[in-house]
Design an enzyme around this catalytic site. Structure first.
Site, PDB file in Angstrom:
ATOM      1  N   ARG A  35       0.248  -0.040  -4.394  1.00 48.31           N
ATOM      2  CA  ARG A  35      -0.711  -0.013  -3.573  1.00 48.31           C
ATOM      3  C   ARG A  35      -0.279   0.069  -2.087  1.00 48.31           C
ATOM      4  O   ARG A  35      -0.820   1.141  -1.323  1.00 48.31           O
ATOM      5  CB  ARG A  35      -1.337  -1.475  -3.457  1.00 48.31           C
ATOM      6  CG  ARG A  35      -2.481  -1.477  -2.378  1.00 48.31           C
ATOM      7  CD  ARG A  35      -3.314  -2.809  -2.367  1.00 48.31           C
ATOM      8  NE  ARG A  35      -3.664  -3.332  -3.773  1.00 48.31           N
ATOM      9  CZ  ARG A  35      -4.149  -4.448  -3.928  1.00 48.31           C
ATOM     10  NH1 ARG A  35      -4.373  -5.447  -3.226  1.00 48.31           N
ATOM     11  NH2 ARG A  35      -4.519  -4.799  -5.409  1.00 48.31           N
ATOM     12  N   HIS A  81      -9.369   4.578 -10.766  1.00 45.88           N
ATOM     13  CA  HIS A  81      -9.054   3.395  -9.609  1.00 45.88           C
ATOM     14  C   HIS A  81      -9.985   2.493  -9.578  1.00 45.88           C
ATOM     15  O   HIS A  81     -11.067   2.591  -9.100  1.00 45.88           O
ATOM     16  CB  HIS A  81      -8.793   4.120  -8.300  1.00 45.88           C
ATOM     17  CG  HIS A  81      -8.077   3.443  -7.254  1.00 45.88           C
ATOM     18  ND1 HIS A  81      -6.822   3.187  -7.369  1.00 45.88           N
ATOM     19  CD2 HIS A  81      -8.598   2.660  -6.050  1.00 45.88           C
ATOM     20  CE1 HIS A  81      -6.394   2.347  -6.149  1.00 45.88           C
ATOM     21  NE2 HIS A  81      -7.641   2.246  -5.311  1.00 45.88           N
ATOM     22  N   TYR A 125     -24.124  11.311   2.143  1.00 45.42           N
ATOM     23  CA  TYR A 125     -24.468  12.274   3.127  1.00 45.42           C
ATOM     24  C   TYR A 125     -23.482  13.472   3.281  1.00 45.42           C
ATOM     25  O   TYR A 125     -23.614  14.409   3.851  1.00 45.42           O
ATOM     26  CB  TYR A 125     -24.873  11.712   4.692  1.00 45.42           C
ATOM     27  CG  TYR A 125     -25.766  10.725   4.350  1.00 45.42           C
ATOM     28  CD1 TYR A 125     -27.190  11.112   4.194  1.00 45.42           C
ATOM     29  CD2 TYR A 125     -25.717   9.230   4.776  1.00 45.42           C
ATOM     30  CE1 TYR A 125     -28.112  10.281   4.261  1.00 45.42           C
ATOM     31  CE2 TYR A 125     -26.671   8.751   4.973  1.00 45.42           C
ATOM     32  CZ  TYR A 125     -27.921   8.954   4.361  1.00 45.42           C
ATOM     33  OH  TYR A 125     -28.987   7.879   4.443  1.00 45.42           O
TER      34      TYR A 125
END
Length: 764
Positions: A35, A81, A125
């Site tokens: 991570r 993921h 968007y």
């Protein structure tokens, strides 16, 4: 039925200490390796690697079309993921921000945030695709260049690391916080990193300091000027820990008629422009930098912050020096080269060690790609050999395919060294014998899959030419795999090609951050930065203070709040510092330039300094450097204190006179002359020499006058030759020169005050 269910991996007798330790260790290792820390080989964390791989699987090449970001983050979350889509989208959006990443890996279309700190638009968007830089990291992925591993549910595979044509770890930098360790790596210039790698290939035992000739320091995406000394930069790269002082880039614009303004064109890395402007506006409002009058944001596509000085006589370098010290126009970027070596071992590395890890990885990639290419060549050569045999015996091949019950087996059993007559019909056809032939299964399959148009005459020539070329390529690959020197030569050529592609001629490839010497920032006193103007300071009984412009008539009637009235009114200048004396023995310091204007009723003094509500303001003085003050308590103790020692640097003030219980500070006056006169509440006056009082910075002091009851009412200093003066009730000034009757030693009782002395027992 039993209600107990045996939980997997649960030991009811396991001690709590060991259980917590084992689980926390598992969590820590997961955070460190999967991570927070980047891999030294490709410079990526798992989430970034998975984003790029998912975009490659979606065929979002740099020259292709865009896809919705929601689709990309959804694929990453569903396939590779298993975390929140918001975290994945934020990570992808950062890879598209050219003010955060030196070489963006994602080409975004839509609102992906800005340098003001605004968040990207929602993923539904925006659209995205890969950049050419990202494709350079993925190059060779289909050629067995790296290992693949199963995804989280075992249904797909993902690369453990990307092939990476350039040292992305240093090129784009990284930051992260793990358990017990963290990393913070600034971005650098790809062309310079390639030069350093080439030098390291040529001279493997090169010193760390030598690499600085090729990589002088970071290259931040927002530009700026690095003012860290060269020896500190060298030590940081040598040890893997350090920092870099980074300043904004500015220019001074001439406005004509002696007027000028400062225009900031580049701000330090990771500084949000909006918060920077807020900080500068706060400095103006609080008057911490009085020589700064205004700040304006005139930015469009570029950065343009306009700083206006309060006076044209201000030195621009002095103004910028103050801003460097008090705002984020200068920051320090920390370096902590803590990375995963080979994707496994966390280690704080030097720059040389990071580049060496990258080069060793590139050699491994080269060998694996070469071996993969050799396998492909061997397979193709085997196929070509069979096709050539087919062209040399084309009639027999056609007969076998046309008449044999099992054409593939017939091709494999045929002895192609024999001559065969063309079969005119099925009765003439002679099936191949049972012996093992010359063609393999792969060759027979290739012959059967061959198109009819390939049977033209020139195809045989093309096959022979291809066979010759592949044999030459194979010989070159054999030399490369057997000779380490040839391998490093090939890696050098690849690095040179990468440098040419992403070098200074590429858009955004030129160095953005430059280097300069910091120089000494002058410690300019506050008074030197304030325009000297006359003011009248007004403080009311309730402690409301203001500064009126100009020296007004002190007898003029002023407006106050209901129930309030005047307490202190005196002339001063904006460059003065005011000393506020509390009856608790603490001295507070105010700048006259920071007082509120005189249009309103002012502001409470207790909001400007930490003056307790139960403490009264005894007096307000204008600070005179080098002057001395006589301070005394109501109990009759006092001493002389240098005025420079009572200046406070904080809101809480400075403790000077020690008082306890009902005792309070009752005297604070400037020292003038050589004698001291004190008067008690019993109206007894004592005169003694000033030299009998100690000079102290803090304390209780010594006894000024002895009392049976009551205490000190007032004290003053004067010149013995000129006599002791006071104002009588009629407003006339009376001077007493014959003081022998009241002359004595310090701590004496004194004699009754002379006739005509004020009834309030004060030396007015």
């Amino acid at each position: 039925m039993s209600d107990q269910v045996d939980a997997p991996n649960m030991n009811p007798s396991e001690p709590l200490r060991r259980a917590l330790g084992d689980r926390y260790l598992t969590y820590a290792l997961s955070t460190i390796m999967h991570r927070a820390l980047p891999d030294a080989r490709d410079g990526l964390k798992p989430v970034h690697r998975r984003i790029l791989y998912a975009m490659r699987e979606l065929r979002l090449a740099s020259g292709g079309g865009f896809r919705k970001s929601a689709k990309i983050s959804g694929d990453v979350m569903g396939n590779y993921h298993p975390h929140g889509d918001a975290a994945i989208y934020d990570a992808m959006a950062r890879l598209a921000q050219d003010f955060n990443v030196r070489y963006p890996l994602v080409d975004g279309q839509g609102n992906f945030g800005n340098i003001d700190g605004d968040n990207p638009a929602a993923s539904r968007y925006t659209e995205a695709r890969m950049t050419a830089v990202a494709e350079a990291l993925l190059d060779g992925l289909t050629e067995n260049a790296v290992d693949f591993r199963e995804n989280y549910d075992g249904t797909l595979t993902e690369p453990a690391v990307l092939p990476a044509q350039f040292p992305n770890l240093l090129a784009n930098g990284s930051s992260g916080i793990a358990v017990g360790m963290a990393t913070n790596i600034p971005p650098h210039n790809i062309a310079e990193l390639c030069d350093a790698c080439l030098h390291l290939i040529k001279t493997p035992d090169a010193r760390d300091d030598t690499l600085l000739n090729f990589v002088p320091g970071p290259d931040f995406p927002t530009g700026g000027i690095i003012v860290e000394p060269a020896d500190q930069i060298a030590q940081a790269y040598r040890t893997g820990k350090g920092g870099f002082r980074l300043r904004c880039r500015y220019e001074v614009e001439d406005m004509g008629r002696g007027q000028w303004q400062i225009v900031v064109t580049e701000i330090p890395y990771q500084v949000q422009k909006s918060k920077l402007i807020e900080k500068l506006a706060e400095l103006i409002q609080t008057k911490k930098i009085p020589i700064l009058a205004d700040v304006r944001d005139e930015s469009a596509d570029d950065i343009r912050l306009v700083l206006e000085p309060r006076s044209k006589n201000v030195d621009p370098d002095v103004l910028m020096g103050m801003l460097y010290r008090n705002s984020d126009l200068e920051v320090r970027f920390s370096l902590n080269l803590n990375v995963l070596i080979d994707g496994v071992t966390p280690k704080v590395c030097s720059m040389k060690e990071v580049l060496r890890a990258f080069l060793d990885f590139r050699r491994e990639v080269l060998i694996r790609r070469s071996e993969h290419r050799m396998e492909k060549i061997d397979h193709r050569l085997e196929v070509l050999e069979g096709l050539i045999v087919a062209f040399l015996n084309l009639d027999r091949v056609i007969d076998i395919i046309r008449y044999d019950d099992d054409p593939k087996a017939g091709l494999m059993r045929e002895d192609w060294s024999l001559d065969h007559a063309r079969a005119m019909n099925e009765a003439d056809y002679v099936t191949p014998g049972p012996s093992e032939g010359d063609l393999s299964d792969v060759q027979a399959e290739a012959i059967l899959n061959m198109r009819l148009r390939s049977l033209r005459r020139l195809e045989e020539v093309e096959l022979l030419r291809e066979q010759t070329a592949l044999l030459e390529e194979r010989a070159g690959l054999e030399d490369l795999l057997e000779n380490e020197g040839v391998q490093w030569t090939a890696i050098s050529e690849q690095l040179k090609a990468t440098k040419k592609q992403f070098g200074k001629d590429w858009a955004g490839g030129a160095r953005r951050s430059t280097f300069a010497e910091a120089g000494a920032i002058e410690d300019v006193p506050l008074e030197a930065m304030i325009d000297r103007e006359p003011i009248t300071v007004v403080c009311s009984d309730m402690g409301w203070i203001r500064a009126m412009t100009g020296h007004i008539d002190l007898t003029r009637e002023l407006k106050f709040k209901d129930g309030d009235g005047p307490r202190f009114t005196f002339h001063a200048e904006t460059t003065d510092r005011l000393i506020v004396v509390g009856n608790n023995g603490r001295f507070y310091t105010l700048s006259a330039a920071n007082l509120p204007g005189g249009r309103g009723m002012g502001e409470p003094l207790r909001l400007m300094v930490d003056l307790p509500n139960d403490v009264q303001i005894h007096s307000i003085l204008i600070h005179k450097p080098g002057r001395k003050l006589l301070v005394g308590s109501s109990a009759g103790d006092g001493f002389v204190v240098p005025e420079d020692e009572v200046i406070a640097q904080t809101r809480s003030g400075k403790h000077v006179l020690n008082v306890r219980g009902d005792v309070a500070l009752s005297v604070c006056k400037p020292v003038i002359g050589d004698s001291v006169a004190v008067v008690g509440k019993n109206r007894k006056v004592l005169v003694f020499g000033l030299d009998e009082l100690p000079e102290m910075a803090r304390g209780k002091g010594v006894r000024l006058q002895k009392y049976k009851d009551g205490g000190l009412s007032d004290a003053t200093t004067f010149t013995r030759a000129e006599g002791l003066s006071w104002s009588d009730p009629a407003g006339r000034t009376r001077t007493e020169t014959e003081l022998a009757e009241w002359q004595g030693k310090r701590a004496g009782a004194g004699r009754m005050a002379p006739r005509g002395f004020p009834r309030d027992n004060k030396f007015n």
